[in-house]
Write a protein that holds these residues in place. Structure first.
Motif, PDB file in Angstrom:
ATOM      1  N   LEU A  25      96.309  69.309  40.463  1.00  0.00           N
ATOM      2  CA  LEU A  25      96.203  68.678  39.152  1.00  0.00           C
ATOM      3  C   LEU A  25      94.859  68.961  38.493  1.00  0.00           C
ATOM      4  CD1 LEU A  25      98.176  66.940  37.540  1.00  0.00           C
ATOM      5  CD2 LEU A  25      96.890  64.968  38.296  1.00  0.00           C
ATOM      6  N   LEU A  26      93.803  68.997  39.290  1.00  0.00           N
ATOM      7  CA  LEU A  26      92.467  69.176  38.723  1.00  0.00           C
ATOM      8  C   LEU A  26      91.911  70.585  38.902  1.00  0.00           C
ATOM      9  CD1 LEU A  26      90.890  65.729  39.551  1.00  0.00           C
ATOM     10  CD2 LEU A  26      91.698  66.578  37.360  1.00  0.00           C
ATOM     11  N   GLY A  27      92.725  71.501  39.389  1.00  0.00           N
ATOM     12  CA  GLY A  27      92.263  72.870  39.545  1.00  0.00           C
ATOM     13  C   GLY A  27      91.189  73.004  40.606  1.00  0.00           C
ATOM     14  N   LEU A  28      91.282  72.201  41.667  1.00  0.00           N
ATOM     15  CA  LEU A  28      90.315  72.234  42.761  1.00  0.00           C
ATOM     16  C   LEU A  28      90.951  72.877  43.986  1.00  0.00           C
ATOM     17  CD1 LEU A  28      88.981  68.590  42.312  1.00  0.00           C
ATOM     18  CD2 LEU A  28      87.902  70.712  41.521  1.00  0.00           C
ATOM     19  N   GLU A  29      90.160  73.010  45.030  1.00  0.00           N
ATOM     20  CA  GLU A  29      90.667  73.618  46.252  1.00  0.00           C
ATOM     21  C   GLU A  29      90.493  72.682  47.437  1.00  0.00           C
ATOM     22  OE1 GLU A  29      89.187  77.500  47.111  1.00  0.00           O
ATOM     23  OE2 GLU A  29      89.297  78.117  45.020  1.00  0.00           O
ATOM     24  N   ILE A  30      91.437  72.755  48.352  1.00  0.00           N
ATOM     25  CA  ILE A  30      91.268  72.110  49.639  1.00  0.00           C
ATOM     26  C   ILE A  30      90.257  72.965  50.389  1.00  0.00           C
ATOM     27  CG2 ILE A  30      92.398  71.637  51.841  1.00  0.00           C
ATOM     28  CD1 ILE A  30      94.927  70.973  50.186  1.00  0.00           C
ATOM     29  N   THR A  31      89.200  72.333  50.886  1.00  0.00           N
ATOM     30  CA  THR A  31      88.105  73.109  51.457  1.00  0.00           C
ATOM     31  C   THR A  31      87.973  73.014  52.965  1.00  0.00           C
ATOM     32  OG1 THR A  31      86.610  71.278  51.005  1.00  0.00           O
ATOM     33  CG2 THR A  31      86.753  73.031  49.344  1.00  0.00           C
ATOM     34  N   GLU A  71      88.552  70.585  31.240  1.00  0.00           N
ATOM     35  CA  GLU A  71      89.225  70.129  32.459  1.00  0.00           C
ATOM     36  C   GLU A  71      90.268  69.057  32.140  1.00  0.00           C
ATOM     37  OE1 GLU A  71      85.643  70.824  35.700  1.00  0.00           O
ATOM     38  OE2 GLU A  71      85.555  69.104  34.332  1.00  0.00           O
ATOM     39  N   PHE A  72      89.933  68.182  31.200  1.00  0.00           N
ATOM     40  CA  PHE A  72      90.884  67.151  30.786  1.00  0.00           C
ATOM     41  C   PHE A  72      92.125  67.811  30.189  1.00  0.00           C
ATOM     42  CE2 PHE A  72      92.887  64.071  28.056  1.00  0.00           C
ATOM     43  CZ  PHE A  72      92.785  62.881  28.759  1.00  0.00           C
ATOM     44  N   TYR A  76      95.657  67.310  31.822  1.00  0.00           N
ATOM     45  CA  TYR A  76      96.658  66.585  31.043  1.00  0.00           C
ATOM     46  C   TYR A  76      97.888  67.465  30.792  1.00  0.00           C
ATOM     47  CZ  TYR A  76      98.861  63.443  27.813  1.00  0.00           C
ATOM     48  OH  TYR A  76      99.767  62.598  27.220  1.00  0.00           O
ATOM     49  N   ALA A  77      97.692  68.743  30.609  1.00  0.00           N
ATOM     50  CA  ALA A  77      98.830  69.659  30.456  1.00  0.00           C
ATOM     51  C   ALA A  77      99.674  69.647  31.730  1.00  0.00           C
ATOM     52  CB  ALA A  77      98.337  71.074  30.142  1.00  0.00           C
ATOM     53  N   ARG A  78      99.026  69.650  32.889  1.00  0.00           N
ATOM     54  CA  ARG A  78      99.770  69.611  34.161  1.00  0.00           C
ATOM     55  C   ARG A  78     100.505  68.277  34.321  1.00  0.00           C
ATOM     56  NH1 ARG A  78      94.597  71.635  36.029  1.00  0.00           N
ATOM     57  NH2 ARG A  78      94.693  73.902  36.061  1.00  0.00           N
ATOM     58  N   ILE A  79      99.846  67.181  33.951  1.00  0.00           N
ATOM     59  CA  ILE A  79     100.481  65.864  34.018  1.00  0.00           C
ATOM     60  C   ILE A  79     101.741  65.868  33.160  1.00  0.00           C
ATOM     61  CG2 ILE A  79     100.226  63.457  33.259  1.00  0.00           C
ATOM     62  CD1 ILE A  79      97.238  63.707  34.124  1.00  0.00           C
ATOM     63  N   SER A  80     101.624  66.369  31.947  1.00  0.00           N
ATOM     64  CA  SER A  80     102.763  66.409  31.019  1.00  0.00           C
ATOM     65  C   SER A  80     103.863  67.335  31.513  1.00  0.00           C
ATOM     66  CB  SER A  80     102.288  66.837  29.630  1.00  0.00           C
ATOM     67  OG  SER A  80     101.352  65.904  29.123  1.00  0.00           O
ATOM     68  N   GLU A  81     103.488  68.548  31.940  1.00  0.00           N
ATOM     69  CA  GLU A  81     104.477  69.525  32.424  1.00  0.00           C
ATOM     70  C   GLU A  81     105.257  69.009  33.617  1.00  0.00           C
ATOM     71  OE1 GLU A  81     102.064  72.907  33.374  1.00  0.00           O
ATOM     72  OE2 GLU A  81     101.653  73.365  31.260  1.00  0.00           O
ATOM     73  N   ALA A  97     100.583  58.053  26.848  1.00  0.00           N
ATOM     74  CA  ALA A  97      99.497  58.227  25.881  1.00  0.00           C
ATOM     75  C   ALA A  97      98.162  58.365  26.606  1.00  0.00           C
ATOM     76  CB  ALA A  97      99.451  57.030  24.933  1.00  0.00           C
ATOM     77  N   ILE A  98      97.144  58.780  25.852  1.00  0.00           N
ATOM     78  CA  ILE A  98      95.772  58.819  26.336  1.00  0.00           C
ATOM     79  C   ILE A  98      94.954  57.861  25.481  1.00  0.00           C
ATOM     80  CG2 ILE A  98      95.976  61.185  27.178  1.00  0.00           C
ATOM     81  CD1 ILE A  98      94.344  62.081  24.720  1.00  0.00           C
ATOM     82  N   ASN A  99      93.758  57.504  25.951  1.00  0.00           N
ATOM     83  CA  ASN A  99      92.885  56.644  25.151  1.00  0.00           C
ATOM     84  C   ASN A  99      91.733  57.464  24.577  1.00  0.00           C
ATOM     85  OD1 ASN A  99      90.477  56.515  26.948  1.00  0.00           O
ATOM     86  ND2 ASN A  99      91.875  55.450  28.340  1.00  0.00           N
TER      87      ASN A  99
END
Length: 129
Positions: A25-31, A71-72, A76-81, A97-99
């Motif tokens: 979701l956040l474009g991170l890696e398992i390290t 990053e948001f 958010y695109a991944r959350i929506s998709e 929605a977002i705030n």
């Protein structure tokens, strides 16, 4: 030496599912993986160490992450998709929605273990002058 958070353990029903959900979701890696932990590094050197524990032992926690505007947008695109339920508020009164607090944006959603995750682009109270 100043005091810094190094890591925290995030309880999960399935440490692989939760760590992969978060990293994707956040474009991170398992390290790293060691013992019962699967780690995801954050950009400030802190790791989230996901550990599988029995579901009835998991207490919901809240994790808030300060992210850039870019990053948001990507998260958010991944959350929506993916059709992940999300809200503009922690009480789930504004679904889908977002705030726009403190001149930034924010969103709340649940991870696979039932923890409340929050993404914000500006710290609460705004940026220090």
């Amino acid at each position: 030496m100043s005091v810094e958070l190094n890591h925290t353990i995030v309880h999960a029903r399935d440490n692989r599912e939760s760590s992969q959900f978060f990293a994707d979701l956040l474009g991170l890696e398992i390290t790293a993986e060691w013992g019962p932990f699967i780690a995801v590094d954050l950009s400030n050197g802190v790791t989230l160490d996901f550990a599988t524990i029995p579901a009835d032992h998991i207490t919901m926690q809240h994790y808030a992450f300060l992210v850039s505007e870019e990053e948001f947008d990507a998260a958010y695109a991944r959350i929506s998709e993916r059709g992940i339920e999300h809200y503009a508020d922690p009480h789930k009164q504004q679904p889908g929605a977002i705030n726009h607090n403190d001149g930034g944006r924010g969103v709340y959603f649940m991870d696979p273990a039932g923890h409340v995750m929050e993404l914000i682009t500006v710290p609460y109270g705004g940026w220090a002058s």
